[in-house]
Design a protein around this motif. Structure first.
Motif, PDB file in Angstrom:
ATOM      1  N   VAL A 101      40.548  29.990  48.891  1.00  0.00           N
ATOM      2  CA  VAL A 101      41.063  31.335  48.647  1.00  0.00           C
ATOM      3  C   VAL A 101      41.470  31.442  47.181  1.00  0.00           C
ATOM      4  CG1 VAL A 101      42.657  33.131  49.394  1.00  0.00           C
ATOM      5  CG2 VAL A 101      42.032  31.324  50.974  1.00  0.00           C
ATOM      6  N   ILE A 102      41.093  32.532  46.561  1.00  0.00           N
ATOM      7  CA  ILE A 102      41.456  32.785  45.166  1.00  0.00           C
ATOM      8  C   ILE A 102      42.067  34.170  45.066  1.00  0.00           C
ATOM      9  CG2 ILE A 102      40.566  33.125  42.820  1.00  0.00           C
ATOM     10  CD1 ILE A 102      38.383  31.093  43.473  1.00  0.00           C
ATOM     11  N   PHE A 103      43.156  34.278  44.324  1.00  0.00           N
ATOM     12  CA  PHE A 103      43.763  35.588  44.072  1.00  0.00           C
ATOM     13  C   PHE A 103      43.320  36.055  42.692  1.00  0.00           C
ATOM     14  CE2 PHE A 103      46.869  38.649  42.696  1.00  0.00           C
ATOM     15  CZ  PHE A 103      47.138  39.379  43.843  1.00  0.00           C
ATOM     16  N   ASP A 104      42.736  37.245  42.638  1.00  0.00           N
ATOM     17  CA  ASP A 104      42.281  37.795  41.368  1.00  0.00           C
ATOM     18  C   ASP A 104      43.395  38.651  40.751  1.00  0.00           C
ATOM     19  OD1 ASP A 104      40.883  40.147  39.753  1.00  0.00           O
ATOM     20  OD2 ASP A 104      39.556  38.414  39.706  1.00  0.00           O
ATOM     21  N   ASN A 105      43.859  38.248  39.590  1.00  0.00           N
ATOM     22  CA  ASN A 105      44.988  38.921  38.957  1.00  0.00           C
ATOM     23  C   ASN A 105      44.643  40.294  38.389  1.00  0.00           C
ATOM     24  OD1 ASN A 105      46.833  36.756  39.339  1.00  0.00           O
ATOM     25  ND2 ASN A 105      45.896  35.670  37.632  1.00  0.00           N
ATOM     26  N   GLU A 106      43.377  40.491  38.016  1.00  0.00           N
ATOM     27  CA  GLU A 106      42.984  41.783  37.462  1.00  0.00           C
ATOM     28  C   GLU A 106      42.844  42.846  38.553  1.00  0.00           C
ATOM     29  OE1 GLU A 106      41.235  38.944  36.258  1.00  0.00           O
ATOM     30  OE2 GLU A 106      42.504  38.968  34.456  1.00  0.00           O
TER      31      GLU A 106
END
Length: 281
Positions: free
Chosen positions: A8-13
């Motif tokens: 899982v990756i959280f995209d900050n943009e």
């Protein structure tokens, strides 16, 4: 057997999560999310049940879950699941929809299962860019194109969604469970909130929400646990705050619902905060 992988990756943009499951055979219990889930199945076949409808989904199918859409899925053969999805909060979805439609309104999407090569190619590309931690504006461009397509061809008024049509009795029970998720609740207490018998309450609640009262409580606890973990609360403390008997029970339960351990889930947001700190330096 192919090795299992869960990332899982959280995209900050974009402020969205990108999940990737490979080699997974796990059955996911009846549950709901408080965010939108836009998923794409790359391999494997599953029996999916959502809002009292059943589907056989497989390679190439797109699945869309609105907030509070109760659903469950399980394997129907020996081929492991390979699945990508984008998790979008109600706030981020509403903000982007306003930019697209120039109208402030809450909408949901229908149907649950879509097969469309154009849309699936966009979802795969966006997921890939997030995974690679790309900062090119192509990422935002694709996200807008995905939402534009869904709004144009698959949007329905929020009030028409099955999951928001509830009687006053059932609403009172749901609200009570939301506010008292950390307490030891009895069926007698829930019944006292309505003019139903225990049997009638169980039957009516399940019919209207698609999930049993206890199943609803379980899902609320997991959603609350996610919020605590995102804020840096330890898994042990989170277990206590959400009404679980011990950390082991909580960890097993969390993975059954989310597909990740509490620590794995929390690491997403530890990494997110590190990325934000690096950006600000």
């Amino acid at each position: 057997m192919k090795k299992e992988s869960r990332t899982v990756i959280f995209d900050n943009e974009l402020n969205i999560e990108a999940y990737s499951f490979k080699g997974v055979m796990q059955k996911f219990p009846n549950h709901f999310h408080k965010h939108f889930v836009i998923g794409f199945i790359e391999k494997g076949e599953r029996k999916l049940s959502c809002l009292n409808k059943e589907y056989i989904v497989g390679s190439g199918d797109i699945t869309i879950f609105n907030p509070y859409d109760v659903h469950t899925c399980e394997q129907i053969n020996e081929l492991p699941l390979e699945y990508r999805c984008l998790n979008v909060s109600e706030e981020i979805m509403e903000k982007n929809i306003i930019n697209i439609t120039e109208i402030k309104e809450k909408i949901n999407f229908s149907p649950t299962v879509i097969t469309n090569l154009y849309l699936s190619s966009l979802i795969k590309e966006l997921h890939s860019l997030i995974t690679k931690k790309s900062r090119e504006f192509r990422k935002e461009e694709i996200f807008i194109l995905i939402l534009e397509y869904l709004v144009k061809y698959h949007s329905i008024p929020f009030e028409n969604n099955y999951s928001v049509k509830q009687s006053e009795n059932i609403k009172r029970v749901c609200e009570f469970l939301e506010k008292n998720f950390d307490k030891n609740i009895s069926l007698d207490t829930l019944t006292s909130l309505t003019d139903f018998s225990k049997y009638h309450l169980l039957r009516s609640f399940t019919k209207e929400t698609g999930i049993t009262p206890y199943g609803y409580l379980e899902t609320v606890r997991i959603e609350k646990a996610k919020n605590f973990l995102e804020k840096g609360v330890s898994p042990a403390e989170t277990a206590f705050l959400t009404g679980f008997s011990d950390q082991s029970h909580f960890s097993n339960f969390f993975k059954k619902f989310i597909g990740l351990t509490p620590k794995q889930y929390q690491n997403i947001f530890i990494n997110k905060n590190k990325s934000l700190e690096e950006t600000n330096e």
